[in-house]
Design a protein around this motif. Structure first.
Motif, PDB file in Angstrom:
ATOM      1  N   UNK A   1       0.513  -0.787  -0.115  1.00  0.00           N
ATOM      2  CA  UNK A   1       0.375   0.316   0.114  1.00  0.00           C
ATOM      3  C   UNK A   1       0.668   1.541  -0.048  1.00  0.00           C
ATOM      4  N   UNK A   2       0.221   1.853  -0.707  1.00  0.00           N
ATOM      5  CA  UNK A   2       1.052   3.978  -0.972  1.00  0.00           C
ATOM      6  C   UNK A   2       1.239   3.737   0.576  1.00  0.00           C
ATOM      7  N   UNK A   3       2.361   4.271   1.239  1.00  0.00           N
ATOM      8  CA  UNK A   3       2.111   5.099   3.055  1.00  0.00           C
ATOM      9  C   UNK A   3       2.734   6.468   2.535  1.00  0.00           C
ATOM     10  N   UNK A   4       1.839   7.792   3.391  1.00  0.00           N
ATOM     11  CA  UNK A   4       2.930   8.768   3.304  1.00  0.00           C
ATOM     12  C   UNK A   4       3.710   9.035   3.755  1.00  0.00           C
ATOM     13  N   UNK A   5       4.333  10.483   3.925  1.00  0.00           N
ATOM     14  CA  UNK A   5       5.218  10.549   4.715  1.00  0.00           C
ATOM     15  C   UNK A   5       5.183  11.699   4.375  1.00  0.00           C
ATOM     16  N   UNK A   6       5.617  12.584   5.395  1.00  0.00           N
ATOM     17  CA  UNK A   6       5.294  14.187   5.856  1.00  0.00           C
ATOM     18  C   UNK A   6       7.199  14.980   6.713  1.00  0.00           C
ATOM     19  N   UNK A   7       7.711  15.645   6.391  1.00  0.00           N
ATOM     20  CA  UNK A   7       8.741  15.975   6.920  1.00  0.00           C
ATOM     21  C   UNK A   7       9.613  17.374   6.960  1.00  0.00           C
ATOM     22  N   UNK A   8       9.858  18.166   7.837  1.00  0.00           N
ATOM     23  CA  UNK A   8      10.428  19.073   7.787  1.00  0.00           C
ATOM     24  C   UNK A   8      11.718  18.184   8.029  1.00  0.00           C
ATOM     25  N   UNK A   9      12.592  19.742   6.667  1.00  0.00           N
ATOM     26  CA  UNK A   9      13.849  19.789   6.197  1.00  0.00           C
ATOM     27  C   UNK A   9      14.401  20.927   6.885  1.00  0.00           C
ATOM     28  N   UNK A  10      15.688  21.287   7.484  1.00  0.00           N
ATOM     29  CA  UNK A  10      15.959  22.569   7.912  1.00  0.00           C
ATOM     30  C   UNK A  10      17.409  22.973   6.525  1.00  0.00           C
ATOM     31  N   UNK A  11      17.493  23.843   6.557  1.00  0.00           N
ATOM     32  CA  UNK A  11      17.970  24.562   5.445  1.00  0.00           C
ATOM     33  C   UNK A  11      19.132  25.002   6.062  1.00  0.00           C
ATOM     34  N   UNK A  12      19.046  25.700   6.766  1.00  0.00           N
ATOM     35  CA  UNK A  12      20.071  26.486   7.996  1.00  0.00           C
ATOM     36  C   UNK A  12      19.547  27.662   8.359  1.00  0.00           C
ATOM     37  N   UNK A  13      20.713  28.500   8.475  1.00  0.00           N
ATOM     38  CA  UNK A  13      20.244  30.543   7.891  1.00  0.00           C
ATOM     39  C   UNK A  13      20.993  30.481   6.402  1.00  0.00           C
ATOM     40  N   UNK A  14      20.113  31.233   6.076  1.00  0.00           N
ATOM     41  CA  UNK A  14      20.383  31.918   4.326  1.00  0.00           C
ATOM     42  C   UNK A  14      20.572  33.427   4.140  1.00  0.00           C
ATOM     43  N   UNK A  15      21.861  34.168   3.860  1.00  0.00           N
ATOM     44  CA  UNK A  15      21.994  35.145   3.706  1.00  0.00           C
ATOM     45  C   UNK A  15      20.311  35.899   3.121  1.00  0.00           C
ATOM     46  N   UNK A  16      20.149  36.677   2.719  1.00  0.00           N
ATOM     47  CA  UNK A  16      19.624  37.740   1.922  1.00  0.00           C
ATOM     48  C   UNK A  16      18.931  37.405   0.682  1.00  0.00           C
ATOM     49  N   UNK A  17      17.704  37.589   0.094  1.00  0.00           N
ATOM     50  CA  UNK A  17      18.093  37.532  -1.341  1.00  0.00           C
ATOM     51  C   UNK A  17      17.081  36.015  -1.766  1.00  0.00           C
ATOM     52  N   UNK A  18      16.734  36.174  -3.215  1.00  0.00           N
ATOM     53  CA  UNK A  18      15.679  35.321  -3.837  1.00  0.00           C
ATOM     54  C   UNK A  18      16.960  33.613  -3.647  1.00  0.00           C
ATOM     55  N   UNK A  19      16.474  32.281  -2.844  1.00  0.00           N
ATOM     56  CA  UNK A  19      16.933  30.838  -3.698  1.00  0.00           C
ATOM     57  C   UNK A  19      16.134  30.308  -3.471  1.00  0.00           C
ATOM     58  N   UNK A  20      16.787  29.752  -4.712  1.00  0.00           N
ATOM     59  CA  UNK A  20      16.249  28.581  -5.407  1.00  0.00           C
ATOM     60  C   UNK A  20      16.676  27.025  -4.642  1.00  0.00           C
ATOM     61  N   UNK A  21      15.828  26.671  -5.084  1.00  0.00           N
ATOM     62  CA  UNK A  21      15.197  25.209  -3.905  1.00  0.00           C
ATOM     63  C   UNK A  21      15.034  24.763  -5.246  1.00  0.00           C
ATOM     64  N   UNK A  22      16.036  22.905  -5.468  1.00  0.00           N
ATOM     65  CA  UNK A  22      16.330  22.011  -6.634  1.00  0.00           C
ATOM     66  C   UNK A  22      15.432  21.436  -5.488  1.00  0.00           C
ATOM     67  N   UNK A  23      14.488  20.554  -5.815  1.00  0.00           N
ATOM     68  CA  UNK A  23      14.010  18.998  -5.764  1.00  0.00           C
ATOM     69  C   UNK A  23      14.387  18.208  -6.084  1.00  0.00           C
ATOM     70  N   UNK A  24      16.064  17.360  -5.995  1.00  0.00           N
ATOM     71  CA  UNK A  24      15.648  15.847  -6.615  1.00  0.00           C
ATOM     72  C   UNK A  24      15.037  15.225  -6.281  1.00  0.00           C
TER      73      UNK A  24
END
Length: 130
Positions: free
Chosen positions: A93-116
């Motif tokens: 059966x398909x089992x759902x997951x949901x997890x929080x990921x900490x990216x850390x402290x980022x510098x000001x600006x627009x960040x691109x997040x690529x989910x692989x």
């Protein structure tokens, strides 16, 4: 009679040299597919940036292992998710997951997040740090 005794001794010796099967199931780590992500609209500078990944495990033998965040540059970040898979009896059966990921402290600006994903396909989202 003597031949039977020698034959029995050879079999016992052979069996005692064979490895004993482990009771522990074989596990391996695999990359997961990410179906959805929750990204806050804005992050304040000096605070940890966090996103929430969600998806579906293909069966009940999958368990969350870890996430991996690789900073390609100051504003480009690659995120992968991993699970441990046990080689045992599984519910198909398909089992759902949901997890929080900490990216850390980022510098000001627009960040691109690529989910692989596990098959190396990807999707991108933006995150504003103000």
């Amino acid at each position: 009679m003597r031949i039977a005794s020698i034959f029995a001794a050879v079999i016992v010796t052979h069996l005692s040299c064979m490895p004993i099967a482990s009771a522990e199931p074989v596990t391996k780590e695999v990359a997961l597919s990410i179906n959805e992500v929750f990204i806050p609209e804005r992050i304040e500078p000096g605070r940890d940036a966090k996103v929430v990944l969600s998806g579906m495990f293909p069966n009940s033998c999958y368990r969350w292992s870890r996430s991996e965040v690789r900073d390609v540059s100051a504003t480009v970040h690659y995120i992968r998710a991993y699970a441990m898979v046990s080689q045992t009896m599984c519910l198909m059966v398909l089992v759902p997951y949901s997890k929080e990921v900490n990216l850390g402290r980022l510098q000001p600006g627009t960040h691109t997040l690529r989910f692989i994903n596990g098959d190396n396909t990807f999707f991108e989202r933006s995150l504003e740090v103000e």
